[in-house]
Design an enzyme around this catalytic site. Sequence first.
Site, short mmCIF file in Angstrom:
data_model
loop_
_atom_site.label_atom_id
_atom_site.label_comp_id
_atom_site.label_asym_id
_atom_site.label_seq_id
_atom_site.Cartn_x
_atom_site.Cartn_y
_atom_site.Cartn_z
CG MET A 189 -1.86 -1.40 1.23
SD MET A 189 -3.48 -0.88 0.30
CE MET A 189 -4.41 -2.35 0.50
CB CYS A 190 0.73 4.36 -1.34
SG CYS A 190 1.05 3.15 -2.85
CD GLU A 191 1.60 6.17 5.36
OE1 GLU A 191 1.20 6.99 5.63
OE2 GLU A 191 1.49 4.84 6.01
CG LEU A 193 5.72 9.08 1.34
CD1 LEU A 193 6.01 8.58 2.64
CD2 LEU A 193 6.62 9.71 0.48
CD GLN A 234 -3.61 3.16 2.02
OE1 GLN A 234 -4.82 3.34 2.32
NE2 GLN A 234 -2.87 2.88 3.11
#
Lengths: 262, 262
Positions: free
Chosen positions: B1-3, B78, B108
Amino acid sequence: MCELLGMNANKPVETGFSWRGFKHRGGVNGPHRDGFGVGFYRRDGYHDFHDVRASVESPLADLLGQDNIPALIMLGHLRQANEGSVEIRNTYPFTQAMKGRRWCYTMQGQLEEFEVLELSGRFTPLGTTDGEHVFCWLMDQLWQAECDDVSGVCELLRQCGDRLSRMGVFNMMLSDGRTLYTYCSKKMCWLTRRAPFGTVTSLDSGEHIDLEAHCDSDTVYTLLATTPLTSESDWQDMHPGEAMAFCNGERCDVSSPEAVLA
Amino acid sequence: MCELLGMNANKPVETGFSWRGFKHRGGVNGPHRDGFGVGFYRRDGYHDFHDVRASVESPLADLLGQDNIPALIMLGHLRQANEGSVEIRNTYPFTQAMKGRRWCYTMQGQLEEFEVLELSGRFTPLGTTDGEHVFCWLMDQLWQAECDDVSGVCELLRQCGDRLSRMGVFNMMLSDGRTLYTYCSKKMCWLTRRAPFGTVTSLDSGEHIDLEAHCDSDTVYTLLATTPLTSESDWQDMHPGEAMAFCNGERCDVSSPEAVLA
């Protein structure tokens, strides 16, 4: 007016040395202090950088010189504003997406009554420069003509350039990430490098570089700029009214039936 | 996943402190090492930055922390890659132009069988991520619906979000430069700051800042993130299935007839 820098290579080339020299024109060796921008087509995609500060005073411009981004195509621009105030939205390069590709545009020039160029609405300027208006108009022409080979695009750009250069000064570079196109109404020069590379000196910064240590033996690449970037003797001037295409690092023979998109 | 990181302000706000904390999640306080990007809507236009390096190791990420770009809206991302390899073309934020405005998108999530979302061809992905495909599909929906008020866009995004969150995890932020929209399928929180500001501490870096010295007394702004960025106690969680819009620094009441675009 502005300063232009272009590069097209057959394999990724380090861009730091060219950028470090060129950026001196944005405030030291030239009056182009009204922001700068540079777009990089890399093997893994396109990204660009924009700043309203003069390139000689910008930490971002310094970082791009150090970071040495390896690129297949680069389009750099130092701005001296005439039409459109000093704002990020008016800072080249401008980009538009067409048919799944990102097109990137820089221009040196000034065009009288550019508003007469009618836009279809498919490509819309986000800022207020003559250059972005012209870019959107050129994209309209390319869309309508449905050109998908290098010769066709180059010939269309030559015809458009002839019309635009009657409205003022019009030197430009345009790329779709595969080919670098350029049109010269007044001032543009280019140079193709290949092995043996040797050592060259930036005319702007005085920096020397041993290109041999930075290129593979089969690397071929062409630099374009408003005026020569280095001390090499084989910079060639473009002629007013000339359009050129560069693919795989060197000038494309657009009269050849092989001049099709890779 | 991402931020994800988002910010919406009623007047330009320095973005350095939030970014300096957030970027620790790209390799130190989190595994999101597969590149980063951040888009800034400033008073004078939009620009963005992309890098395939981890934000904790990138000189570009450092520069953005120092440069403190004053922005009205910021969208940071990110990446921890799942769909699509680690390439510039797969690095958020993604943008598309529609009706003379640049729309910027971060996400995300991870969506199964995202290819079933049919694209009209008006907005075409340049990379290979699920997120960019979804973004183009959302832009198609917005284009077709001809929404031009905040309530309409927010309601459309809520409906789309409900469909998408049945395909997996879908937390996103989207902006047209005036409003910051967000949809939460699982995890998102937000916080509105206004005078008196006081001193806050980054949960990621431990850095303290006296916001009083960096904001005007009439500044109002909202931060959004995957998890709280600072030690402030008033971070609020979004609920799964919730869509929100932020204008002029604070949450818009999208049920109000006044929720129209400025």
